[in-house]
Write a protein that holds these residues in place. Structure first.
Motif, PDB file in Angstrom:
ATOM      1  N   ALA A   1       0.824  -1.210   0.000  1.00 55.06           N
ATOM      2  CA  ALA A   1       0.000   0.000   0.000  1.00 55.06           C
ATOM      3  C   ALA A   1       0.859   1.261   0.000  1.00 55.06           C
ATOM      4  CB  ALA A   1      -0.932  -0.007   1.213  1.00 55.06           C
TER       5      ALA A   1
ATOM      6  N   ILE B   1     -14.450   7.245   5.807  1.00 46.60           N
ATOM      7  CA  ILE B   1     -14.757   6.001   6.516  1.00 46.60           C
ATOM      8  C   ILE B   1     -13.555   5.090   6.358  1.00 46.60           C
ATOM      9  CG2 ILE B   1     -16.023   5.058   4.512  1.00 46.60           C
ATOM     10  CD1 ILE B   1     -17.871   3.656   6.674  1.00 46.60           C
TER      11      ILE B   1
ATOM     12  N   TYR C   1     -11.250   1.414   8.060  1.00 49.48           N
ATOM     13  CA  TYR C   1     -11.332   0.143   8.787  1.00 49.48           C
ATOM     14  C   TYR C   1     -10.534   0.195  10.085  1.00 49.48           C
ATOM     15  CZ  TYR C   1     -11.372  -4.826   9.789  1.00 49.48           C
ATOM     16  OH  TYR C   1     -11.557  -6.034  10.397  1.00 49.48           O
TER      17      TYR C   1
ATOM     18  N   GLU D   1      -4.269   1.114   5.030  1.00 41.82           N
ATOM     19  CA  GLU D   1      -3.873   0.056   4.079  1.00 41.82           C
ATOM     20  C   GLU D   1      -4.943  -1.030   3.934  1.00 41.82           C
ATOM     21  OE1 GLU D   1      -3.031   0.219   7.170  1.00 41.82           O
ATOM     22  OE2 GLU D   1      -2.477  -1.731   8.012  1.00 41.82           O
ATOM     23  N   LYS D   2      -5.978  -0.966   4.790  1.00 43.89           N
ATOM     24  CA  LYS D   2      -7.084  -1.924   4.719  1.00 43.89           C
ATOM     25  C   LYS D   2      -8.385  -1.223   4.405  1.00 43.89           C
ATOM     26  CE  LYS D   2      -4.814  -5.296   5.073  1.00 43.89           C
ATOM     27  NZ  LYS D   2      -4.891  -6.342   4.044  1.00 43.89           N
TER      28      LYS D   2
ATOM     29  N   SER E   1      -9.403   0.082   1.516  1.00 45.26           N
ATOM     30  CA  SER E   1      -9.671   0.055   0.086  1.00 45.26           C
ATOM     31  C   SER E   1      -9.062   1.277  -0.627  1.00 45.26           C
ATOM     32  CB  SER E   1     -11.176  -0.061  -0.161  1.00 45.26           C
ATOM     33  OG  SER E   1     -11.421  -0.651  -1.415  1.00 45.26           O
ATOM     34  N   ALA E   2      -9.549   1.600  -1.798  1.00 42.24           N
ATOM     35  CA  ALA E   2      -8.919   2.646  -2.619  1.00 42.24           C
ATOM     36  C   ALA E   2      -8.816   4.002  -1.900  1.00 42.24           C
ATOM     37  CB  ALA E   2      -9.671   2.773  -3.944  1.00 42.24           C
TER      38      ALA E   2
ATOM     39  N   ILE F   1      -5.770   4.016   0.338  1.00 43.12           N
ATOM     40  CA  ILE F   1      -4.509   4.123  -0.398  1.00 43.12           C
ATOM     41  C   ILE F   1      -4.282   5.576  -0.816  1.00 43.12           C
ATOM     42  CG2 ILE F   1      -3.194   3.272  -2.401  1.00 43.12           C
ATOM     43  CD1 ILE F   1      -3.949   1.123  -0.233  1.00 43.12           C
TER      44      ILE F   1
ATOM     45  N   MET G   1     -21.985   9.415  12.700  1.00 42.54           N
ATOM     46  CA  MET G   1     -21.566   8.128  12.117  1.00 42.54           C
ATOM     47  C   MET G   1     -21.205   7.162  13.225  1.00 42.54           C
ATOM     48  SD  MET G   1     -20.877   7.085   8.866  1.00 42.54           S
ATOM     49  CE  MET G   1     -20.247   5.590   8.142  1.00 42.54           C
TER      50      MET G   1
ATOM     51  N   GLU H   1     -14.108  -6.861  -3.453  1.00 44.96           N
ATOM     52  CA  GLU H   1     -13.668  -5.577  -2.877  1.00 44.96           C
ATOM     53  C   GLU H   1     -14.230  -4.408  -3.698  1.00 44.96           C
ATOM     54  OE1 GLU H   1      -9.405  -4.752  -2.718  1.00 44.96           O
ATOM     55  OE2 GLU H   1      -9.764  -2.709  -2.029  1.00 44.96           O
TER      56      GLU H   1
ATOM     57  N   LEU I   1      -5.177  -6.995  -2.588  1.00 42.97           N
ATOM     58  CA  LEU I   1      -6.438  -6.743  -1.889  1.00 42.97           C
ATOM     59  C   LEU I   1      -6.190  -5.724  -0.787  1.00 42.97           C
ATOM     60  CD1 LEU I   1      -9.412  -8.072  -1.741  1.00 42.97           C
ATOM     61  CD2 LEU I   1      -8.536  -9.154   0.331  1.00 42.97           C
ATOM     62  N   PHE I   2      -7.007  -4.675  -0.714  1.00 44.28           N
ATOM     63  CA  PHE I   2      -6.814  -3.666   0.321  1.00 44.28           C
ATOM     64  C   PHE I   2      -8.029  -3.498   1.219  1.00 44.28           C
ATOM     65  CE2 PHE I   2      -3.585  -2.713  -2.898  1.00 44.28           C
ATOM     66  CZ  PHE I   2      -2.462  -2.831  -2.089  1.00 44.28           C
ATOM     67  N   ILE I   3      -8.630  -4.649   1.527  1.00 39.21           N
ATOM     68  CA  ILE I   3      -9.596  -4.731   2.623  1.00 39.21           C
ATOM     69  C   ILE I   3      -9.140  -5.913   3.476  1.00 39.21           C
ATOM     70  CG2 ILE I   3     -11.545  -3.651   1.428  1.00 39.21           C
ATOM     71  CD1 ILE I   3     -12.611  -6.470   0.818  1.00 39.21           C
ATOM     72  N   PRO I   4      -9.661  -6.032   4.698  1.00 43.10           N
ATOM     73  CA  PRO I   4      -9.154  -7.075   5.586  1.00 43.10           C
ATOM     74  C   PRO I   4      -9.381  -8.491   5.059  1.00 43.10           C
ATOM     75  CG  PRO I   4     -10.368  -5.432   6.802  1.00 43.10           C
ATOM     76  CD  PRO I   4     -10.618  -5.147   5.363  1.00 43.10           C
TER      77      PRO I   4
ATOM     78  N   ASP J   1      -4.889 -10.610   7.845  1.00 46.59           N
ATOM     79  CA  ASP J   1      -5.069  -9.637   8.920  1.00 46.59           C
ATOM     80  C   ASP J   1      -5.618 -10.305  10.162  1.00 46.59           C
ATOM     81  OD1 ASP J   1      -4.453  -7.120   7.440  1.00 46.59           O
ATOM     82  OD2 ASP J   1      -5.955  -8.021   6.145  1.00 46.59           O
TER      83      ASP J   1
ATOM     84  N   ARG K   1     -21.158   0.756   5.001  1.00 50.13           N
ATOM     85  CA  ARG K   1     -20.194   1.544   4.239  1.00 50.13           C
ATOM     86  C   ARG K   1     -20.678   1.655   2.791  1.00 50.13           C
ATOM     87  NH1 ARG K   1     -15.016   0.067   1.265  1.00 50.13           N
ATOM     88  NH2 ARG K   1     -15.775  -2.057   1.434  1.00 50.13           N
TER      89      ARG K   1
END
Lengths: 209, 255
Positions: free
Chosen positions: A28, A147, A149, A192-193, A195-196, A199, B1, B41, B74-77, B99, B251
């Protein structure tokens, strides 16, 4: 010529305290004109343009790994070494933690405490509210992440509200999501978790240095 | 939120490919895990879970290799499970790019592994995976993909897992798994009320209403789906839209 080429590459060093997923963090952070390396020796990690304190692990073992270079690292950050602390890495920028023994870097004044919530750890995507009055040096909110993670049971309680760039709330507990002083940035979430947009948040910070 | 509720996409894998069991039997190959994970994702999945259904120690190498290839893109857990037994296995999986790790049979065999992992890596990455089946009187824990009865009470076992360091419970109903007529809401609610950590409901998702019910009625923080997505019955976007319409905080992902 060589020197110019070398200087144009920003060297990023992830201090590897032996825990967690650094693989996707390294990916990332990577980008044009950047090099990313992992370093297990905290003193050697200071030979860098940007220091990254990653986000997975527990406070006590991480503080222990940091201890031999604590004073030097603290001094370098105070002198302006760009530093990014993620989750546990952000917590290490504070004085101490309820989670375990050891001293943090004390770059930001305050303690790390357990979330005051019925359900912990906080795991999942939570909103980010930027402090209305800006913070630190009055730096604008990087990126525009709204938002992100989170995976944490502990949060930072900064003594100085003006260190806080943004807040998040878990149940009824409002906590510091982003702290910044100069080029030292701490984030409780995992960009880094995230999503876009996560990043892009990292790119915005790194490109601002 | 507030903290949003999660939609997790599970890819059951075997030898590096995705499969989905119906009642843990009759497997069908549905594709490449890395490509699928990235597609989900993009569509707005909040997390990806890889479960190695062979779950043997020998198969671990293939799972770690898959985690490594996935984590690069992949950039989600990403949670991985199956065949992870010791704290060293946990370290390896995290280092490969996971993760979180989920432990099922290994936790039943040796519950201390949960605390060992939590102490070293933090509770947030230790997921206790529990497969439960109703025996007419109570929910019982099964291991080895539903083959071995342990006699453990599922609710008491969930509490013990948390006391021993688990930061999340992945709760699968063996009765409902693959049936597509809804999660076991009573099981989900009983466990969610009994523990302080997030509970992920799994097994039985057939449509968006089921996903919403797992959260609103079951008290789950997240719902895990697999077959209905892999088969194209619905999409991540449609499920999240339905969650939002049911006033569940989720989300949003820009189209």
């Amino acid at each position: 010529m060589m020197r110019l080429a070398e200087q144009s590459v920003k060297r990023l060093t992830i201090f590897d305290y032996g825990a967690g997923n650094l693989h996707s963090l390294a990916k990332a952070l990577d980008g044009p004109a950047r090099s990313v390396r992992l370093e297990r020796d905290p003193r050697a990690a200071l030979d860098t343009d940007v220091l990254v304190l990653p986000g997975v692990g527990a406070f006590a073992p991480a503080a222990e790994r940091l201890a031999p270079a604590r004073d030097e690292m603290r001094a370098r950050i105070a002198a302006g070494l760009p530093t990014l602390g993620i989750c546990l890495g952000m917590q290490l920028l504070f004085d101490e933690s309820e989670e375990g023994e050891g001293r943090g870097l004390g770059v930001f004044a305050g303690r790390v405490e357990r979330l005051r919530a019925a359900r912990t750890p906080q795991i999942g995507w939570n909103g980010i509210e930027y402090a209305r009055d800006g913070a630190g040096d009055g730096a604008p909110p990087p990126g525009g992440l709204t938002i992100a993670y989170y995976a944490n049971r502990y949060v930072c309680r900064p003594d100085r509200a003006d260190d806080v760039v943004a807040w998040s709330t878990h149940e009824s507990d409002r906590f510091a999501a982003v702290v910044r002083r100069g080029d030292c940035l701490g984030v409780q979430f995992h960009p880094e978790k995230s999503s876009a947009p996560g990043i892009r948040f990292l790119d915005t910070y790194l490109d601002s240095l | 939120m507030t903290l949003t509720r999660r939609l997790l996409v599970c890819l059951d894998v075997q030898e590096g490919r995705v499969v989905k069991g119906v009642r843990f039997q009759g497997l069908r190959d549905v594709g490449d895990p890395v490509e699928l994970a990235m597609r989900y994702e993009r569509e707005g999945a909040d997390e990806i879970v890889f479960l190695d259904i062979a779950a043997t120690h020998e198969a671990r190498g293939a799972l770690l290799d898959l985690a490594r290839r996935t984590a690069e893109r992949l950039f989600i857990p990403l949670t991985v499970g199956g065949g992870i037994r010791t704290v060293d296995d946990i370290a390896e999986a995290l280092r490969a790019g996971a993760d979180k790790v989920s432990l099922n049979s290994a936790a039943v065999r040796r519950p201390e592994v949960l605390m060992e992992g939590a102490k070293r890596f933090g509770a947030q990455c230790i997921v206790a995976s529990i497969d439960a089946q109703w025996d007419g009187a109570r929910y019982r824990v099964f291991t080895a993909g539903g083959r071995n009865a342990t006699g453990l009470d599922a609710i008491a076992w969930a509490q013990e897992c948390v006391a021993r360091g688990a930061g999340e419970i992945l709760l699968t109903s063996i009765d409902q798994d693959g049936r597509r007529d809804g999660y076991d809401l009573a099981l989900t609610r009983a466990v969610a009320d009994a523990v302080e950590v997030p509970v992920i409901a799994s097994g039985g998702a057939g449509n968006a209403a089921h996903v919403c019910a797992a959260i609103t009625e079951g008290g789950a923080e997240g719902a895990l789906v697999a077959g209905i997505l892999h088969d194209g019955v619905t999409t991540v976007g449609a499920l999240k839209r339905a969650m939002r319409e049911a006033a569940i905080p989720v989300r949003e992902v820009a189209a």
